[in-house]
Write an enzyme that holds these catalytic residues in place. Structure first.
Site: not given
Ligand SMILES: Nc1ncnc2c1ncn2[C@@H]1O[C@H](COP(=O)(O)OP(=O)(O)OP(=O)(O)O)[C@@H](O)[C@H]1O
Ligand code: BAL
Ligand SMILES: CC(C)(CO)[C@@H](O)C(=O)[O-]
Length: 308
Positions: A40, A216, A213
Site C-alpha cells: 500500500h 491476508r 505482500m
Molecule cells: N503487494 C502489493 N503490491 C502492490 N500493490 C498492492 C499489494 N498488495 C495490495 N496492493 C494494492 O493495494 C490496494 C488495496 O488492496 P487491499 O487493501 O485489498 O490489500 P491487499 O493486501 O491486496 O489485501 P488482500 O489480502 O485483500 O489481498 C489494491 O489496489 C491492491 O492491488
Molecule cells: N485486494 C482485493 C480485495 C479483496 O480480496 O476482497
C-alpha cells in the site's frame, strides 16, 4: 511527519476534495481495505509522484464478499494504519463507517450486526434487505479467474470504486497490479463510463522472500507461509521457461500448477492472458500475464507475473 485529516463522512470528504481542487491542487486517491503494508505504501509513493495531495480510503467493502468468504475475519488495525499514513505524508484519510444505504434509507448497509453479542456478517448486501440496488458490471472482464471463484467480487469492487470516485472526485487513482484483473476491470469501467480519472497500475511489492505482500498473509501459519513461496517460485520458473523458448501456455500452466501443488497449495486457477484485455492465450506471441490463485489452508492468495 504531519497528521492526515481523518474524514468519516462522505459529504465532508467531497467538500474537502472540491475546495482543494478549486484552489488548483490535484488529488490522487489510493483505495484500500486497510491493514496497510509496504504494498500500500508503494501505491502512495506512486500517487505522490502524480498529484499534489494524497487521499487514502480505508473501507472493507461488504458487497465484494459473498456470504461464504472472509469478510468477518478480514484483518484490521486502524490506529496502526493511521500511524503509517502519517509517516507516509498522506493528506487525508477517508474511512467511512458505511457507504451503502439501507432499506430504511439510513446509511447503514446492515452487513455487520451484533446478535447475542456475536458479530454476524452477511456479506452480500441483498441478503440483509439493503436499500442499495445499483450495480456496475464490467461484463466480460469480470468473468473468469477471480470472477469465477468470487462471484460477486468485481460487481462489488466496480460499484464501490465508482462510489469512491464520485465522493472524492480524484484526478488520479492508483491500484496495485497484484490484483491484476481488478486493475483491468477498473480501467475498463473508467473508459466505458467516462469517469474523468486517470487510473494507474503500480508494480507488485514482494517480501524479502518473494511472497507478494497482502493483508491476508497475516493469517498464514509459518508453515503455510513457507509453502506459499511456491507461488512466486512457480511464476519465475514459468517466465524463465518462456524466455528459453517454451511458448505453449498449457505446458507453462502445468509447470506452475505442479510447483504449487507439490508444495502443498491447492490451486484455484492458473491462467495465461494477454495483458490488456485479459483474453486467454494458447501460444505466447504478445505481452502476457500469468495469473495464479491458490489456497494455503483457509487463506486464498493471488499473484501474477507479466511476460513482456
Ligand atoms: N503487494 C502489493 N503490491 C502492490 N500493490 C498492492 C499489494 N498488495 C495490495 N496492493 C494494492 O493495494 C490496494 C488495496 O488492496 P487491499 O487493501 O485489498 O490489500 P491487499 O493486501 O491486496 O489485501 P488482500 O489480502 O485483500 O489481498 C489494491 O489496489 C491492491 O492491488
Ligand atoms: N485486494 C482485493 C480485495 C479483496 O480480496 O476482497
Ligand atoms: C479496490 C478496493 C479498495 C475496493 O474495495 C479493494 O478491492 C482492494 O483493496 O483491492
Amino acid at each position: 511527519m504531519s497528521v492526515p485529516e481523518v474524514l468519516r463522512d462522505k459529504d465532508l470528504m467531497r467538500s474537502w476534495s472540491r475546495s482543494r481542487r478549486c484552489n488548483g491542487q490535484t488529488i490522487a486517491l489510493v483505495p484500500t481495505m486497510g491493514f496497510l503494508h509496504e504494498g500500500h505504501l508503494s501505491l502512495i509513493r506512486t500517487a505522490k509522484s502524480l498529484a499534489d495531495l494524497i487521499i487514502v480510503s480505508i473501507y472493507v467493502n461488504p458487497s465484494q464478499f459473498s456470504p461464504s468468504e472472509d469478510l468477518s475475519t478480514y484483518p484490521s488495525d486502524i490506529s496502526g494504519d493511521l500511524r503509517k499514513l502519517s509517516a507516509a505524508g498522506v493528506n487525508a484519510v477517508f474511512c467511512p463507517a458505511e457507504l451503502y444505504h439501507s432499506a430504511s434509507g439510513n446509511e447503514l448497509g446492515g452487513h455487520r450486526e451484533a446478535i447475542n453479542g456475536e458479530r454476524v456478517v452477511a456479506s452480500c448486501l441483498e441478503d440483509v434487505g439493503s436499500g442499495h440496488e445499483t450495480w456496475i458490471r464490467v461484463e466480460r472482464l469480470e468473468k473468469g479467474m477471480c470472477g469465477t471463484s468470487r462471484p460477486v467480487f468485481f460487481r462489488g469492487v466496480a460499484t464501490v470504486v465508482a462510489k469512491l470516485f464520485n465522493i472524492v472526485e480524484p484526478d488520479v487513482a492508483v491500484f496495485g497490479k497484484k490484483d491484476y484483473q481488478q486493475w483491468r476491470v477498473i480501467c475498463r469501467m473508467v473508459r466505458d463510463l467516462d469517469f474523468d480519472v486517470k487510473v494507474i497500475g503500480s508494480d507488485i511489492i514482494r517480501d524479502f522472500d518473494g511472497l507478494a505482500m497482502s493483508s491476508r498473509n497475516v493469517h498464514l501459519s509459518p508453515t503455510q507461509r513457507e509453502k506459499a513461496l511456491s507461488i512466486n517460485r512457480s511464476l519465475s520458473k514459468a517466465k524463465l521457461a518462456a524466455e528459453k523458448g517454451q511458448k505453449n501456455c498449457q505446458d507453462l500452466k502445468d509447470l506452475v500448477k505442479q510447483t504449487i501443488s507439490e508444495a502443498g497449495g491447492k490451486i484455484d486457477y492458473v491462467e495465461i492472458m494477454e495483458q490488456q484485455g485479459l483474453r486467454p492465450v494458447e501460444e505466447i506471441s504478445c505481452p502476457v500475464v500469468i495469473c495464479v490463485a491458490a489456497w494455503f489452508g483457509n487463506v486464498r492468495l493471488i499473484d501474477n507475473l507479466e511476460i513482456d
